[in-house]
Write a protein that holds these residues in place. Structure first.
Motif, PDB file in Angstrom:
ATOM      1  N   VAL A 166      -8.647 -43.581  15.776  1.00 14.25           N
ATOM      2  CA  VAL A 166      -9.532 -42.453  16.056  1.00 14.25           C
ATOM      3  C   VAL A 166      -9.421 -42.071  17.532  1.00 14.25           C
ATOM      4  CG1 VAL A 166     -11.911 -41.616  16.010  1.00 14.25           C
ATOM      5  CG2 VAL A 166     -11.125 -43.212  14.246  1.00 14.25           C
ATOM      6  N   TYR A 167      -9.061 -40.829  17.802  1.00 14.83           N
ATOM      7  CA  TYR A 167      -9.034 -40.355  19.199  1.00 14.83           C
ATOM      8  C   TYR A 167      -8.973 -38.825  19.221  1.00 14.83           C
ATOM      9  CZ  TYR A 167      -3.955 -39.756  18.513  1.00 14.83           C
ATOM     10  OH  TYR A 167      -2.724 -39.367  18.042  1.00 14.83           O
ATOM     11  N   GLY A 168      -9.360 -38.240  20.346  1.00 16.49           N
ATOM     12  CA  GLY A 168      -9.219 -36.808  20.567  1.00 16.49           C
ATOM     13  C   GLY A 168     -10.188 -35.934  19.797  1.00 16.49           C
ATOM     14  N   ASN A 169     -11.250 -36.528  19.236  1.00 20.28           N
ATOM     15  CA  ASN A 169     -12.277 -35.742  18.548  1.00 20.28           C
ATOM     16  C   ASN A 169     -13.413 -35.423  19.534  1.00 20.28           C
ATOM     17  OD1 ASN A 169     -11.082 -36.080  15.742  1.00 20.28           O
ATOM     18  ND2 ASN A 169     -11.438 -38.233  16.315  1.00 20.28           N
ATOM     19  N   LEU A 170     -14.401 -34.672  19.069  1.00 18.46           N
ATOM     20  CA  LEU A 170     -15.535 -34.372  19.935  1.00 18.46           C
ATOM     21  C   LEU A 170     -16.176 -35.673  20.415  1.00 18.46           C
ATOM     22  CD1 LEU A 170     -17.456 -32.262  21.183  1.00 18.46           C
ATOM     23  CD2 LEU A 170     -18.817 -32.408  19.057  1.00 18.46           C
ATOM     24  N   GLN A 171     -16.392 -36.589  19.482  1.00 19.28           N
ATOM     25  CA  GLN A 171     -16.839 -37.942  19.827  1.00 19.28           C
ATOM     26  C   GLN A 171     -16.052 -38.930  18.987  1.00 19.28           C
ATOM     27  OE1 GLN A 171     -20.955 -39.007  20.570  1.00 19.28           O
ATOM     28  NE2 GLN A 171     -21.573 -36.860  20.370  1.00 19.28           N
ATOM     29  N   ASN A 172     -15.636 -39.994  19.638  1.00 22.07           N
ATOM     30  CA  ASN A 172     -14.823 -40.999  18.957  1.00 22.07           C
ATOM     31  C   ASN A 172     -15.620 -42.297  18.795  1.00 22.07           C
ATOM     32  OD1 ASN A 172     -12.309 -39.330  18.917  1.00 22.07           O
ATOM     33  ND2 ASN A 172     -12.628 -39.411  21.131  1.00 22.07           N
ATOM     34  N   CYS A 173     -14.966 -43.418  18.839  1.00 24.76           N
ATOM     35  CA  CYS A 173     -15.649 -44.702  18.612  1.00 24.76           C
ATOM     36  C   CYS A 173     -15.938 -45.459  19.889  1.00 24.76           C
ATOM     37  CB  CYS A 173     -14.813 -45.567  17.667  1.00 24.76           C
ATOM     38  SG  CYS A 173     -14.718 -44.927  15.979  1.00 24.76           S
ATOM     39  N   GLY A 174     -15.755 -44.814  21.025  1.00 25.00           N
ATOM     40  CA  GLY A 174     -16.004 -45.515  22.282  1.00 25.00           C
ATOM     41  C   GLY A 174     -15.102 -46.724  22.392  1.00 25.00           C
ATOM     42  N   PHE A 210     -17.211 -38.285  15.180  1.00 23.43           N
ATOM     43  CA  PHE A 210     -16.848 -39.359  14.253  1.00 23.43           C
ATOM     44  C   PHE A 210     -17.625 -40.652  14.519  1.00 23.43           C
ATOM     45  CE2 PHE A 210     -14.218 -42.733  12.434  1.00 23.43           C
ATOM     46  CZ  PHE A 210     -13.952 -42.196  11.178  1.00 23.43           C
ATOM     47  N   LYS A 211     -18.388 -40.707  15.557  1.00 23.54           N
ATOM     48  CA  LYS A 211     -19.037 -41.937  15.990  1.00 23.54           C
ATOM     49  C   LYS A 211     -19.874 -42.625  14.900  1.00 23.54           C
ATOM     50  CE  LYS A 211     -21.130 -43.774  20.175  1.00 23.54           C
ATOM     51  NZ  LYS A 211     -21.664 -43.438  21.519  1.00 23.54           N
ATOM     52  N   PRO A 212     -20.605 -41.862  14.045  1.00 28.50           N
ATOM     53  CA  PRO A 212     -21.407 -42.533  13.010  1.00 28.50           C
ATOM     54  C   PRO A 212     -20.578 -43.293  11.972  1.00 28.50           C
ATOM     55  CG  PRO A 212     -22.156 -40.289  13.361  1.00 28.50           C
ATOM     56  CD  PRO A 212     -20.843 -40.415  14.061  1.00 28.50           C
ATOM     57  N   HIS A 213     -19.262 -43.081  11.957  1.00 26.03           N
ATOM     58  CA  HIS A 213     -18.436 -43.663  10.894  1.00 26.03           C
ATOM     59  C   HIS A 213     -17.516 -44.782  11.396  1.00 26.03           C
ATOM     60  CE1 HIS A 213     -19.912 -40.101   8.904  1.00 26.03           C
ATOM     61  NE2 HIS A 213     -19.245 -39.311   9.742  1.00 26.03           N
ATOM     62  N   CYS A 214     -17.747 -45.246  12.580  1.00 29.01           N
ATOM     63  CA  CYS A 214     -16.829 -46.221  13.179  1.00 29.01           C
ATOM     64  C   CYS A 214     -16.915 -47.612  12.564  1.00 29.01           C
ATOM     65  CB  CYS A 214     -17.072 -46.299  14.685  1.00 29.01           C
ATOM     66  SG  CYS A 214     -16.582 -44.798  15.569  1.00 29.01           S
ATOM     67  N   ASP A 215     -17.931 -47.855  11.739  1.00 30.24           N
ATOM     68  CA  ASP A 215     -18.054 -49.164  11.096  1.00 30.24           C
ATOM     69  C   ASP A 215     -17.529 -49.179   9.667  1.00 30.24           C
ATOM     70  OD1 ASP A 215     -19.101 -50.629  13.211  1.00 30.24           O
ATOM     71  OD2 ASP A 215     -21.138 -49.901  12.823  1.00 30.24           O
ATOM     72  N   ILE A 216     -16.802 -48.155   9.282  1.00 26.27           N
ATOM     73  CA  ILE A 216     -16.253 -48.110   7.920  1.00 26.27           C
ATOM     74  C   ILE A 216     -15.462 -49.369   7.573  1.00 26.27           C
ATOM     75  CG2 ILE A 216     -14.491 -46.966   6.503  1.00 26.27           C
ATOM     76  CD1 ILE A 216     -15.574 -44.308   7.439  1.00 26.27           C
ATOM     77  N   PRO A 217     -14.641 -49.931   8.485  1.00 26.43           N
ATOM     78  CA  PRO A 217     -13.883 -51.145   8.129  1.00 26.43           C
ATOM     79  C   PRO A 217     -14.751 -52.325   7.735  1.00 26.43           C
ATOM     80  CG  PRO A 217     -12.958 -50.126  10.084  1.00 26.43           C
ATOM     81  CD  PRO A 217     -14.253 -49.427   9.810  1.00 26.43           C
TER      82      PRO A 217
END
Length: 548
Positions: A166-174, A149-156
């Motif tokens: 966002v948590y518990g995915n392969l990659q999160n937002c750090g 999900f990391k590429p989408h962390c700037d949606i807000p």
């Protein structure tokens, strides 16, 4: 003769966060009769009922373990969909991608949340970049083991209504746009700094003293929104290393918000040193916490130093006087009883003719937490006794001016010796009131505006703004002139023996037949000890203008 004028003001109030109009509620009028979907989930059987020819649909999009269609099979049904009045929930499905919802989609977030959770094969959610929430909405993207999900962390940033969880995915937002809750704490990254975008940052909710919050103890800086709500916490002392909160400027709601925490009686941020942005850019709110919720003088000093603006201030000053910097805190009762070593004084201070000989007690005061008034003094000429005063901090919502100089006999100079910051009022611009003093404080508009610039405050001088002095320009006491001011003769009869008076009529200047006289400034000396002549002249001019 009096005439009454009525002013009708149209208030246009922007909708704040969490406010919904009646149009936000799903109703038959929103969608055409053939554009409703009533099934509880999408399957090979229910998809036949989907109104695929409609651009606006009322209904819920739920994809779950019963969904027995692939993304390729679903795509034709949703090509025309642009507006959804309902929820979107993708949970426990076998979908690998959400690209079948890839066109621009707007939806009204029913129940305030969107869920993409526990989908074992889901890898691609790039379609959500084109989703737009028309109402405030928490997007829960959690526990998808193959999803980066990391590429989408700037949606807000592009969708202001979106709040990410966002948590518990392969990659999160750090360390970006994080929420701390009972479940997410188990996956929380160990961060020293958290960055936020738009209304993102760090949000803490639904946790209690029983939860393990140790992962947050290393946090030193928060950029963006800091919000704590719906918890059972007593304070935030577990954020023991938090030094800086750099909030975003948001138009309708607080970016530093502590609310709806019934057990929270203290803030407890003992290491906090810096709050930004400055000059009113940080909006702060304390609301619906414990009835005894309090802030220390040190915490209040931080908010006032940043000139934060408060949307809500349901708080008081903590009764204990301890400060980490060991500066002395005192509660004000009377000036006579104040400890002369006090550096932080809590209370409303009034200096008058009964206690003006005790003013040296304030020599070491750095900050006054309350109002500061000098009124009815006889001998006080200036503020040099306030040798170390840096700021006056008002703690009441919608109060009047917190710095006032009223009806003093000898006061000539109201400049604070070293004041570093303007008087602080928690929800509006600072105002300094100067009224009814016998000595002239400002001779002209330039002097008045210079004081506004020096104090970064708005000055009300004898009931008017500084600009009103442009019509009443007085000579400096060192340079007398022979300029004339006109007043009604009936108001100055008692000064005839002291002044050179010339009677006359000014039909062009005043109403027809108004008798006027002219008084030279050299006759009524403004340099007399009491200053009565100059002060009365001001009053008379104002009187004449009222009746002209």
């Amino acid at each position: 003769m009096y005439s009454l004028h009525f002013l009708v003001i149209l208030l246009i109030i922007p909708r704040g966060r969490g406010q919904e109009s009646t149009q936000d509620v799903k109703s038959p009028e929103i969608c055409e009769n053939d554009c409703h979907f009533y099934n509880t989930s999408i399957t090979s059987s229910t998809i036949k009922n989907w109104p695929s020819l409609c651009t606006t649909v009322c209904g819920n999009l739920v994809f779950n373990a019963d969904t027995d269609l692939t993304g390729e099979q679903l795509e034709p049904y949703f090509q025309k969909l642009r507006h959804l009045n309902g929820i979107i929930k993708v949970e426990l499905s076998n979908l690998t991608s959400l690209s079948f919802l890839g066109n621009r989609r707007e939806f009204k977030c029913e129940k305030g949340e969107l869920i993409i959770a526990r989908n074992s094969e889901l890898k691609n959610v790039s379609a959500i970049e084109k989703w737009y929430s028309m109402t405030p909405c928490i997007w829960h993207v959690v526990l998808n083991p193959k999803l980066n999900f990391k590429p989408h962390c700037d949606i807000p940033t592009s969708n202001f209504n979106v709040d990410l969880n966002v948590y518990g995915n392969l990659q999160n937002c750090g360390c970006r746009n994080l929420r701390a809750g009972p479940r997410s704490l188990l996956y929380f990254p160990k961060c020293t700094s958290i960055a936020g975008s738009a209304n993102g940052g760090l949000k803490i909710s639904q946790i209690s003293e029983a939860h393990n919050v140790s992962v947050l103890t290393s946090l030193k800086k928060i950029e963006g929104v800091f919000e704590v709500y719906n918890t059972s916490l007593q304070d935030l002392s577990f954020l023991e290393n938090l030094e800086t909160i750099s909030g975003n400027w948001l138009p309708y709601f607080a970016t530093f918000s502590i609310h709806d925490n019934p057990n929270m009686a203290r803030l407890g941020l003992k290491s906090l040193k810096k709050l930004t942005p400055l000059n009113g850019g940080l909006l702060v709110g304390f609301k619906n916490n414990h009835p005894d919720f309090c802030l220390t003088t040190y915490e209040i000093q931080l908010f006032s130093k940043s000139m934060a603006h408060f949307s809500d201030f349901e708080a008081r000053i903590c009764s204990d006087t301890y400060r980490k910097d060991e500066e002395k805190v005192c509660y004000f009762t009377t000036l006579k009883d104040v400890d002369s070593n006090c550096q932080h004084i809590v209370g409303d201070i009034v200096i008058n003719d009964k206690n003006e000989k005790e003013i040296e007690k304030l020599n070491k005061a750095i900050i006054i937490y309350g109002s500061f008034t000098i009124e009815d003094t006889k001998y006080l000429e200036d503020l040099t006794f306030l040798k170390h005063l840096e700021q006056v901090v008002g703690l009441k919502m919608d109060s009047g001016p917190i710095v006032r100089f009223l009806s003093n006999s000898a006061l000539k100079n109201v400049k604070f010796p070293i004041m570093k910051r303007p008087p602080f009022q928690i929800n509006h611009e600072p105002v300094i009131e100067i009224n009814g003093n016998l000595e002239i404080i400002f001779n002209n508009v330039q002097e008045c505006k210079l004081h506004e610039e020096q104090t970064q405050s708005r000055v009300k001088y004898n009931g008017d703004e500084c600009d009103a002095l442009e019509e009443l320009s007085f000579p400096s006491q060192s340079s007398p002139t022979q300029s004339f001011d006109y007043v009604e003769s009936s108001t100055v009869e008692k000064f005839e023996e002291e002044s050179e008076i010339t009677s006359g009529t000014m039909e062009n200047e005043l109403s027809t037949g108004t008798s006027v006289i002219a008084i030279t400034h050299s006759s009524v000396e403004p340099t007399t000890k009491s200053g009565n002549g100059a002060q009365i002249l001001i009053v008379l001019i104002s009187f004449a203008s009222i009746h002209s």
